[in-house]
Write a protein that holds these residues in place. Structure first.
Motif, mmCIF file in Angstrom:
data_model
loop_
_atom_site.group_PDB
_atom_site.id
_atom_site.type_symbol
_atom_site.label_atom_id
_atom_site.label_comp_id
_atom_site.label_asym_id
_atom_site.label_seq_id
_atom_site.Cartn_x
_atom_site.Cartn_y
_atom_site.Cartn_z
ATOM 1 N N ALA A 171 0.873 -1.249 0.118
ATOM 2 C CA ALA A 171 -0.053 0.165 0.119
ATOM 3 C C ALA A 171 1.066 1.319 -0.152
ATOM 4 C CB ALA A 171 -0.941 0.090 1.093
ATOM 5 N N ARG A 172 0.556 2.073 -0.849
ATOM 6 C CA ARG A 172 1.142 3.478 -0.850
ATOM 7 C C ARG A 172 0.347 4.609 -0.935
ATOM 8 N NH1 ARG A 172 5.833 5.243 -5.013
ATOM 9 N NH2 ARG A 172 7.168 4.011 -3.241
ATOM 10 N N ARG A 173 0.655 5.408 0.269
ATOM 11 C CA ARG A 173 -0.296 6.485 0.384
ATOM 12 C C ARG A 173 0.295 7.562 -0.386
ATOM 13 N NH1 ARG A 173 -2.245 10.486 5.633
ATOM 14 N NH2 ARG A 173 -3.638 11.705 4.346
ATOM 15 N N VAL A 174 -0.634 8.238 -1.425
ATOM 16 C CA VAL A 174 -0.167 9.378 -2.029
ATOM 17 C C VAL A 174 -0.799 10.608 -1.565
ATOM 18 C CG1 VAL A 174 -0.056 7.820 -4.417
ATOM 19 C CG2 VAL A 174 -1.959 9.050 -3.612
ATOM 20 N N PRO A 175 -0.110 11.639 -1.778
ATOM 21 C CA PRO A 175 -0.567 13.007 -1.424
ATOM 22 C C PRO A 175 -2.158 13.164 -1.660
ATOM 23 C CG PRO A 175 1.677 13.309 -2.357
ATOM 24 C CD PRO A 175 1.190 11.936 -2.656
ATOM 25 N N ASP A 176 -2.803 13.571 -0.672
ATOM 26 C CA ASP A 176 -4.331 13.906 -0.759
ATOM 27 C C ASP A 176 -4.538 14.709 -2.087
ATOM 28 O OD1 ASP A 176 -4.764 12.235 1.130
ATOM 29 O OD2 ASP A 176 -4.842 13.985 2.637
ATOM 30 N N GLY A 177 -5.393 14.334 -2.800
ATOM 31 C CA GLY A 177 -5.680 15.190 -4.115
ATOM 32 C C GLY A 177 -4.590 14.914 -5.229
ATOM 33 N N TRP A 178 -3.563 14.267 -5.207
ATOM 34 C CA TRP A 178 -2.947 13.715 -6.490
ATOM 35 C C TRP A 178 -3.526 12.852 -7.154
ATOM 36 C CZ3 TRP A 178 -1.195 9.356 -8.580
ATOM 37 C CH2 TRP A 178 -0.105 9.495 -9.594
ATOM 38 N N ASP A 179 -3.271 13.051 -8.550
ATOM 39 C CA ASP A 179 -3.706 12.071 -9.637
ATOM 40 C C ASP A 179 -2.563 12.237 -10.755
ATOM 41 O OD1 ASP A 179 -5.453 10.692 -11.054
ATOM 42 O OD2 ASP A 179 -7.152 12.285 -10.909
ATOM 43 N N LEU A 180 -2.958 11.276 -11.616
ATOM 44 C CA LEU A 180 -2.110 11.344 -12.725
ATOM 45 C C LEU A 180 -1.951 12.525 -13.620
ATOM 46 C CD1 LEU A 180 -3.411 7.824 -14.122
ATOM 47 C CD2 LEU A 180 -1.282 8.119 -12.761
ATOM 48 N N PRO A 181 -0.905 12.688 -14.477
ATOM 49 C CA PRO A 181 -0.599 14.047 -15.137
ATOM 50 C C PRO A 181 -1.838 14.107 -16.019
ATOM 51 C CG PRO A 181 1.327 12.775 -15.081
ATOM 52 C CD PRO A 181 0.334 11.824 -14.420
ATOM 53 N N ASP A 182 -2.346 13.061 -16.683
ATOM 54 C CA ASP A 182 -3.665 13.085 -17.584
ATOM 55 C C ASP A 182 -4.903 12.369 -16.634
ATOM 56 O OD1 ASP A 182 -5.590 13.412 -19.381
ATOM 57 O OD2 ASP A 182 -4.492 12.501 -20.892
ATOM 58 N N PRO A 183 -5.342 12.775 -15.732
ATOM 59 C CA PRO A 183 -6.292 12.034 -14.619
ATOM 60 C C PRO A 183 -7.240 11.069 -15.757
ATOM 61 C CG PRO A 183 -6.213 14.294 -14.007
ATOM 62 C CD PRO A 183 -5.424 14.416 -15.284
ATOM 63 N N GLY A 184 -7.367 9.719 -15.304
ATOM 64 C CA GLY A 184 -8.108 8.917 -16.001
ATOM 65 C C GLY A 184 -7.261 8.052 -17.185
ATOM 66 N N HIS A 185 -6.303 8.801 -17.604
ATOM 67 C CA HIS A 185 -5.732 8.034 -18.770
ATOM 68 C C HIS A 185 -4.144 7.817 -18.431
ATOM 69 C CE1 HIS A 185 -8.936 10.783 -19.888
ATOM 70 N NE2 HIS A 185 -9.318 9.959 -20.978
ATOM 71 N N PRO A 186 -4.106 6.633 -18.000
ATOM 72 C CA PRO A 186 -2.517 6.338 -17.958
ATOM 73 C C PRO A 186 -1.701 6.114 -18.966
ATOM 74 C CG PRO A 186 -3.815 4.440 -17.785
ATOM 75 C CD PRO A 186 -4.938 5.616 -17.812
ATOM 76 N N ALA A 187 -0.535 6.430 -19.000
ATOM 77 C CA ALA A 187 0.392 6.431 -20.230
ATOM 78 C C ALA A 187 1.112 4.836 -19.995
ATOM 79 C CB ALA A 187 1.411 7.200 -19.945
ATOM 80 N N SER A 188 0.196 3.945 -20.373
ATOM 81 C CA SER A 188 0.439 2.408 -20.019
ATOM 82 C C SER A 188 1.455 2.036 -20.935
ATOM 83 C CB SER A 188 -0.886 1.951 -19.672
ATOM 84 O OG SER A 188 -0.586 0.510 -19.469
ATOM 85 N N ASN A 189 2.390 1.062 -20.562
ATOM 86 C CA ASN A 189 2.870 0.330 -21.307
ATOM 87 C C ASN A 189 1.746 -0.682 -22.492
ATOM 88 O OD1 ASN A 189 2.331 -1.362 -19.158
ATOM 89 N ND2 ASN A 189 4.162 -2.419 -19.508
ATOM 90 N N THR A 190 2.276 -1.321 -23.543
ATOM 91 C CA THR A 190 1.188 -2.030 -24.045
ATOM 92 C C THR A 190 1.730 -3.616 -24.488
ATOM 93 O OG1 THR A 190 2.632 -1.374 -26.118
ATOM 94 C CG2 THR A 190 0.788 -0.065 -25.424
ATOM 95 N N PHE A 191 0.767 -4.355 -24.733
ATOM 96 C CA PHE A 191 0.986 -5.826 -25.157
ATOM 97 C C PHE A 191 0.496 -5.977 -26.795
ATOM 98 C CE2 PHE A 191 -3.240 -5.674 -23.623
ATOM 99 C CZ PHE A 191 -3.996 -6.789 -24.075
#
Length: 173
Positions: free
Chosen positions: A107-127
């Motif tokens: 478990a990692r607590r992130v700062p309250d209010g933190w989100d991804l640079p483009d919220p909801g859209h991860p810059a995910s790797n692919t397969f």
């Protein structure tokens, strides 16, 4: 047996604890919602042999950090405690999926209010996957096609069944 590792990312939101879940990418999961979400995680790698030893398995915690960064496009920061130091990641143990895959998480607590640079859209790797089946064509799909923050109870209904145990352990701490 496949070993995987990841982080259960959490923060305090208006209604209490929220966790970040990711919707699994690819055609199999495209029209599914319930049980089609996961914590950011991935397979533990076998590292090549060095000059004086055999192949070895990547440390689970190192794999959890690497896979989280690969699936989200960024390694989320830890929240800062009252002493000004980063809060440590907390081991949540291991669960086993129906397929037999073992998933170990912290478990990692992130700062309250933190989100991804483009919220909801991860810059995910692919397969890569042959799609449609037996077509001879291969396509690239993101490991995670979207993310969202949600309360623990909602997350339990979304994640693959085995990962409910990780959320219960988070809540108990």
């Amino acid at each position: 047996m496949i070993e995987a590792a990841g982080l259960v990312l959490w923060r305090r939101g208006p209604a209490g604890v929220e966790v970040l879940v990711g919707h699994m990418g690819g055609p199999f999961w495209a029209r599914k919602d319930a049980r089609a979400w996961t914590i950011p995680k991935g397979e533990v790698e076998t590292l090549p042999a060095d000059d004086d030893g055999p192949e070895r398995t990547e440390a689970l915690y190192d794999a959890a950090l690497r896979e989280t960064a690969e699936e989200l496009g960024v390694l989320p920061p830890s929240a800062v405690g009252p002493d000004g130091a980063a809060e440590p990641d907390v081991p949540l143990g291991t669960v086993r999926n129906k397929s037999g895959k073992r998933v170990t998480a912290w478990a990692r607590r992130v700062p309250d209010g933190w989100d991804l640079p483009d919220p909801g859209h991860p810059a995910s790797n692919t397969f890569t996957l042959e799609w449609p089946p037996r077509s001879g064509r291969t396509q690239e799909f993101p490991e995670l096609d979207r993310t969202r923050w949600c309360p623990l109870d909602e997350a339990r209904a979304l994640v693959v069944a085995a990962q409910e145990g990780l959320l219960t352990r988070l809540e108990a701490r």
